[in-house]
Design an enzyme around this catalytic site. Structure first.
Site, mmCIF file in Angstrom:
data_model
loop_
_atom_site.group_PDB
_atom_site.id
_atom_site.type_symbol
_atom_site.label_atom_id
_atom_site.label_comp_id
_atom_site.label_asym_id
_atom_site.label_seq_id
_atom_site.Cartn_x
_atom_site.Cartn_y
_atom_site.Cartn_z
ATOM 1 N N CYS A 79 0.846 -1.234 -0.106
ATOM 2 C CA CYS A 79 -0.020 -0.005 0.106
ATOM 3 C C CYS A 79 0.826 1.272 -0.062
ATOM 4 O O CYS A 79 1.443 1.615 -1.020
ATOM 5 C CB CYS A 79 -0.916 -0.081 1.128
ATOM 6 S SG CYS A 79 -2.226 1.007 1.043
ATOM 7 N N HIS A 166 -3.754 -5.154 0.300
ATOM 8 C CA HIS A 166 -3.141 -5.508 1.533
ATOM 9 C C HIS A 166 -3.152 -7.253 1.543
ATOM 10 O O HIS A 166 -4.332 -7.768 2.030
ATOM 11 C CB HIS A 166 -4.038 -4.917 2.715
ATOM 12 C CG HIS A 166 -3.923 -3.523 2.685
ATOM 13 N ND1 HIS A 166 -2.724 -3.021 3.691
ATOM 14 C CD2 HIS A 166 -4.417 -2.409 2.506
ATOM 15 C CE1 HIS A 166 -2.925 -1.966 3.424
ATOM 16 N NE2 HIS A 166 -3.815 -1.467 3.088
ATOM 17 N N GLU A 168 -2.081 -8.940 3.780
ATOM 18 C CA GLU A 168 -2.128 -9.407 5.308
ATOM 19 C C GLU A 168 -3.356 -9.683 5.853
ATOM 20 O O GLU A 168 -3.475 -10.198 6.991
ATOM 21 C CB GLU A 168 -1.246 -8.333 6.344
ATOM 22 C CG GLU A 168 -1.678 -7.120 6.365
ATOM 23 C CD GLU A 168 -1.268 -5.901 5.277
ATOM 24 O OE1 GLU A 168 -1.509 -4.907 5.767
ATOM 25 O OE2 GLU A 168 -1.011 -6.367 4.210
#
Length: 188
Positions: A79, A166, A168
């Site tokens: 990001c 993202h 994660e």
């Protein structure tokens, strides 16, 4: 193996820490105010997300530009980290015509190492107002979405990888695979 996680105040940093630990690597949060010499001790670096704009607030990111240019280890930008790496290395970052928040469909154009094992299309979590408009010299685009042409890119030496989405967060399909692929690169 030691991973340094550059922290810019992003809301998902704890998930990067958790997932990298789950994948068996030692990871430590690193302040951007650290020196280049202190950061050179890591086997690889992850540049995390955060609320800043690299175009308007690069001064708030400490020594990060030097880390991008001078620390010669594999790097992953997520990001804001994606935008930071692009900006520092000569790409163009600006306001997105259509900011992305929530789930988007990412299409893999080149199944490069960082995206290896992911489906040709997958859903990913986004949270950004800015985007990379032009990649830096020596980078190629390896994934895009309907509104963001540069969702992921890699440099010619296959040592710097970036993703706008993202990986994660649990909402990103196979996001853990992106982190796992990066750690495999770090181990080599």
């Amino acid at each position: 193996m030691r991973v340094g996680l550059l922290y810019y105040g992003g809301q998902y940093n704890h998930l990067i820490l958790k997932n990298v630990k789950y994948l068996g690597a030692e990871i430590e949060v690193v302040s951007p105010s650290r020196t280049v010499d202190e950061v050179k001790g890591y086997d690889c670096l992850i540049f995390s997300g955060g609320p800043q704009s690299v175009v308007e607030e690069l001064h708030k990111m400490g020594n990060s530009p030097q880390f991008v240019r001078e620390v010669q280890v594999p790097k992953l930008g997520i990001c804001l980290g994606h935008q930071l790496i692009a900006h520092v290395l000569g790409g163009v970052v600006g306001r997105a015509k259509t900011p992305e928040f929530g789930l988007v469909t990412v299409e893999v154009e080149d199944n490069d190492t960082i995206l290896q094992g992911l489906p040709k299309k997958f859903r990913a979590w986004e949270s950004h107002n800015d985007e990379v408009l032009t990649p830096p010299p020596g980078f190629r685009v390896i994934a895009s979405s309907e509104t963001t042409r540069i969702q992921s890119m890699v440099n010619e030496g296959s040592s710097i990888y970036t993703v706008q989405f993202h990986p994660e967060v649990k909402h990103t399909e196979d996001g853990i695979k992106v982190l796992s692929n990066f750690l495999q690169i770090c181990r080599k």
